[in-house]
Scaffold this active site. Structure first.
Site, PDB file in Angstrom:
ATOM      1  N   HIS A   1       0.774  -1.297   0.111  1.00  0.00           N
ATOM      2  CA  HIS A   1      -0.020   0.308   0.182  1.00  0.00           C
ATOM      3  C   HIS A   1       0.652   1.184   0.579  1.00  0.00           C
ATOM      4  O   HIS A   1      -0.082   1.858  -0.500  1.00  0.00           O
ATOM      5  CB  HIS A   1      -0.516   0.275   1.526  1.00  0.00           C
TER       6      HIS A   1
HETATM    7  C1  UD1 Z   1      -1.661   5.767   5.228  1.00  0.00           C
HETATM    8  C2  UD1 Z   1      -1.025   6.708   6.274  1.00  0.00           C
HETATM    9  C3  UD1 Z   1       0.099   5.129   5.871  1.00  0.00           C
HETATM   10  C4  UD1 Z   1      -0.140   4.151   6.270  1.00  0.00           C
HETATM   11  C5  UD1 Z   1      -1.586   3.566   6.180  1.00  0.00           C
HETATM   12  C6  UD1 Z   1      -2.046   2.485   6.257  1.00  0.00           C
HETATM   13  C7  UD1 Z   1      -0.427   9.045   5.055  1.00  0.00           C
HETATM   14  C8  UD1 Z   1       0.027   9.946   4.579  1.00  0.00           C
HETATM   15  N1  UD1 Z   1      -0.414   7.645   5.846  1.00  0.00           N
HETATM   16  O1  UD1 Z   1      -1.770   5.966   4.036  1.00  0.00           O
HETATM   17  O2  UD1 Z   1       1.513   6.278   6.332  1.00  0.00           O
HETATM   18  O3  UD1 Z   1       1.262   3.640   6.049  1.00  0.00           O
HETATM   19  O4  UD1 Z   1      -2.677   4.915   5.968  1.00  0.00           O
HETATM   20  O5  UD1 Z   1      -2.741   1.488   5.973  1.00  0.00           O
HETATM   21  O6  UD1 Z   1      -0.972   9.129   6.576  1.00  0.00           O
HETATM   22  N2  UD1 Z   1      -9.100   4.533   0.763  1.00  0.00           N
HETATM   23  C9  UD1 Z   1     -10.559   4.031   0.933  1.00  0.00           C
HETATM   24  N3  UD1 Z   1     -11.160   3.781   1.772  1.00  0.00           N
HETATM   25  C10 UD1 Z   1      -9.792   4.265   2.781  1.00  0.00           C
HETATM   26  C11 UD1 Z   1      -8.839   4.676   3.003  1.00  0.00           C
HETATM   27  C12 UD1 Z   1      -8.680   5.139   1.985  1.00  0.00           C
HETATM   28  O7  UD1 Z   1     -11.095   4.321  -0.069  1.00  0.00           O
HETATM   29  O8  UD1 Z   1     -11.555   3.443   4.271  1.00  0.00           O
HETATM   30  C13 UD1 Z   1      -8.429   4.929  -0.135  1.00  0.00           C
HETATM   31  C14 UD1 Z   1      -8.676   6.706  -1.014  1.00  0.00           C
HETATM   32  O9  UD1 Z   1      -8.913   6.379  -2.208  1.00  0.00           O
HETATM   33  C15 UD1 Z   1      -7.539   7.222  -0.967  1.00  0.00           C
HETATM   34  C16 UD1 Z   1      -6.714   6.263  -0.611  1.00  0.00           C
HETATM   35  O10 UD1 Z   1      -6.717   4.939   0.282  1.00  0.00           O
HETATM   36  O11 UD1 Z   1      -6.978   8.406  -1.145  1.00  0.00           O
HETATM   37  C17 UD1 Z   1      -5.426   6.360   0.278  1.00  0.00           C
HETATM   38  O12 UD1 Z   1      -5.872   6.629   2.042  1.00  0.00           O
HETATM   39  P1  UD1 Z   1      -5.038   7.352   3.168  1.00  0.00           P
HETATM   40  O13 UD1 Z   1      -5.526   7.168   3.755  1.00  0.00           O
HETATM   41  O14 UD1 Z   1      -4.820   9.023   1.888  1.00  0.00           O
HETATM   42  O15 UD1 Z   1      -3.590   6.734   2.898  1.00  0.00           O
HETATM   43  P2  UD1 Z   1      -2.900   5.381   2.359  1.00  0.00           P
HETATM   44  O16 UD1 Z   1      -2.510   4.843   2.089  1.00  0.00           O
HETATM   45  O17 UD1 Z   1      -4.409   4.727   3.364  1.00  0.00           O
HETATM   46  N1  UDP Z   2      -3.557  -5.205   8.644  1.00  0.00           N
HETATM   47  C1  UDP Z   2      -5.218  -5.867   8.538  1.00  0.00           C
HETATM   48  N2  UDP Z   2      -5.043  -5.546   8.002  1.00  0.00           N
HETATM   49  C2  UDP Z   2      -4.609  -5.685   6.595  1.00  0.00           C
HETATM   50  C3  UDP Z   2      -4.021  -5.397   6.813  1.00  0.00           C
HETATM   51  C4  UDP Z   2      -3.576  -5.137   7.409  1.00  0.00           C
HETATM   52  O1  UDP Z   2      -5.464  -6.321   9.983  1.00  0.00           O
HETATM   53  O2  UDP Z   2      -6.039  -6.246   5.611  1.00  0.00           O
HETATM   54  C5  UDP Z   2      -3.182  -4.963   9.964  1.00  0.00           C
HETATM   55  C6  UDP Z   2      -1.224  -5.123  10.143  1.00  0.00           C
HETATM   56  O3  UDP Z   2      -1.689  -6.594  10.443  1.00  0.00           O
HETATM   57  C7  UDP Z   2      -1.085  -4.534  10.921  1.00  0.00           C
HETATM   58  C8  UDP Z   2      -1.436  -2.972  10.695  1.00  0.00           C
HETATM   59  O4  UDP Z   2      -2.447  -3.277  10.047  1.00  0.00           O
HETATM   60  O5  UDP Z   2      -1.150  -4.344  12.649  1.00  0.00           O
HETATM   61  C9  UDP Z   2      -0.633  -2.731   9.415  1.00  0.00           C
HETATM   62  O6  UDP Z   2      -1.060  -1.209   9.165  1.00  0.00           O
HETATM   63  P1  UDP Z   2      -0.807  -1.033   7.627  1.00  0.00           P
HETATM   64  O7  UDP Z   2      -0.111  -2.462   7.217  1.00  0.00           O
HETATM   65  O8  UDP Z   2      -1.974  -0.425   7.157  1.00  0.00           O
HETATM   66  O9  UDP Z   2      -0.105   0.056   7.754  1.00  0.00           O
HETATM   67  P2  UDP Z   2       1.063   0.616   8.108  1.00  0.00           P
HETATM   68  O10 UDP Z   2       2.106  -0.644   9.443  1.00  0.00           O
HETATM   69  O11 UDP Z   2       2.414   0.480   6.684  1.00  0.00           O
HETATM   70  O12 UDP Z   2       1.656   2.063   8.442  1.00  0.00           O
END
Ligand code: UD1
Ligand code: UDP
Length: 362
Positions: free
Chosen positions: A208
């Site tokens: 992601h």
């Molecule tokens: C965010 C964090 C990242 C973290 C990740 C965990 C920032 C800059 N990034 O990244 O550090 O590792 O969360 O998962 O804060 N979207 C949906 N539904 C949701 C959420 C997101 O469809 O419930 C889609 C949207 O198109 C959105 C994109 O995902 O634009 C990115 O979401 P965003 O929260 O901006 O960043 P992440 O990539 O999730």
């Molecule tokens: N996780 C989850 N379901 C998923 C992917 C990740 O429950 O489909 C959990 C994972 O076990 C861990 C946390 O989410 O505890 C990690 O989050 P993510 O990978 O979104 O973000 P990051 O740690 O890179 O910020």
């Protein structure tokens, strides 16, 4: 009168970290917690499922911020968190990790002269092109209490001149969560049966990180490599919504869904079972790298660097920059039988207790 703490969460990994700390915090004498959910993550399987499974209390404030560019999303959070802080007047604000919700919470509090506590302080990739690196550096420099998960993180904070008096080596709250929910996952998750997976008979992948999803050549290398690996063993991949969107835009989703076992984002308990029973974990997630180690499963990290360097040093994690499909597939093959050395770089599972004790005495 009890000391009021406002916790700000918003993204998936923060729900898991906050679950571990919140339970201890709410049982501690003299502390009161108010929970703010920014709404950065909002899909049922990116948010609600964690509140239910991990028994996190209902947020007192749900800000409903949603998605957006960095500036727009962070700006909207700043404005609404400020309003909630003016209303609740906490003694301190607690934030986790390195997302935009972390930065907005810390900045809103610091400007109102509310003390800030940062859990997972001191992590560094030394790559300022990562949004998370900006978020964590700024948050650390705004914080009054820096809870570092590892000795390496403590050293980074020292190197940046942050005073020792602010830095506390707490251990990693994700390890607390892994220990606490292990039995519940075994009891309640049926994911292996549902997906007809045999223990050690599949590869688990999660992707992601913006640097992989938003760069077409890296996205192609990551998924090309995973499809090659899938010729030898099924690859299960709970798909983050960001990655789904980018694969769709690149016209790759259909081909990939024929070759990989794509699923919706998993709940935490299912994820624990998928990780524990995988033959190899392939990821660009921070949390998933560590969880692979908690369950002693070898991990391939598809990034140019990792913050969790102790996993590489112990031999459980191999960093493979996704510059080509063959390189990714080779990295996965080479890691399948890898075993690392023993060690406990993330503490003993009592990080939340340590954090709460410091906050009680603050
Ligand atoms: C965010 C964090 C990242 C973290 C990740 C965990 C920032 C800059 N990034 O990244 O550090 O590792 O969360 O998962 O804060 N979207 C949906 N539904 C949701 C959420 C997101 O469809 O419930 C889609 C949207 O198109 C959105 C994109 O995902 O634009 C990115 O979401 P965003 O929260 O901006 O960043 P992440 O990539 O999730
Ligand atoms: N996780 C989850 N379901 C998923 C992917 C990740 O429950 O489909 C959990 C994972 O076990 C861990 C946390 O989410 O505890 C990690 O989050 P993510 O990978 O979104 O973000 P990051 O740690 O890179 O910020």
């Amino acid at each position: 009168m009890s000391k009021r703490i406002v916790t700000v969460v918003g993204a998936r990994p923060q729900f898991i970290k906050a679950a571990a700390v919140s339970r201890v915090l709410r049982a501690a004498a003299g502390l009161e917690e108010i929970l703010i959910h920014t709404g950065q993550h909002y899909d049922e399987n990116m948010s609600d499922v964690f509140f239910k499974e991990l028994e996190i209390p209902r947020p007192d404030y749900h800000l409903g911020i949603g998605s957006g560019s960095h500036g727009a999303q962070t700006g909207r959070m700043l404005e609404t968190i400020e309003r909630a802080l003016l209303e609740t007047k906490p003694a301190l604000l607690l934030v986790y990790g390195d997302t935009n919700s972390t930065l907005a919470g810390a900045l809103a509090a610091a400007k109102l002269h509310i003390a800030v506590a940062h859990v997972e302080a001191g992590l560094r990739s030394f790559n300022r092109r990562m949004p998370e690196e900006i978020n964590r550096v700024v948050t650390d420099h705004l914080a009054d209490w820096l809870f570092a998960p590892t000795t390496g993180a403590v050293q980074h904070l020292k190197d940046e001149g942050l005073p020792d008096s602010r830095v506390h080596l707490s251990g990693d709250v994700m390890y607390d969560a892994a220990l606490y929910y292990a039995a519940k996952a075994t009891r309640e998750s049926r994911i292996l049966e549902t997906l007809s997976l045999k223990p050690k008979g599949y590869i688990l992948a999660t992707i992601h990180r913006a640097e992989n999803t938003d760069d077409p050549s890296r996205l192609a290398a990551v998924f090309g490599g995973l499809m090659e690996a899938a010729q030898a063993m099924p690859v299960v991949l709970p798909l983050h919504p960001r990655t789904r969107k980018m694969l769709q835009q690149a016209g790759l989703l259909e081909t990939i869904s024929r070759r990989l076992r794509l699923t919706e984002p998993a709940g935490y308990l299912d994820m624990v079972m998928l990780e524990r029973n995988a033959s190899v974990v392939v990821t660009d997630s921070g949390g998933v790298q560590k969880e692979a180690f908690f369950y002693r499963v070898p991990c391939v990290t598809l990034r140019d660097e990792t913050e969790w360097v102790e996993l590489v040093e112990l031999g459980w994690n191999r960093v493979v920059p996704p510059h080509g499909a063959a390189q990714v597939a080779d990295g996965i093959r080479a890691s399948s039988a890898a075993r690392g050395a023993e060690g406990s770089p993330y503490g003993t599972g009592d990080a939340a207790q340590r954090i709460v004790k410091v906050l009680q005495e603050a």
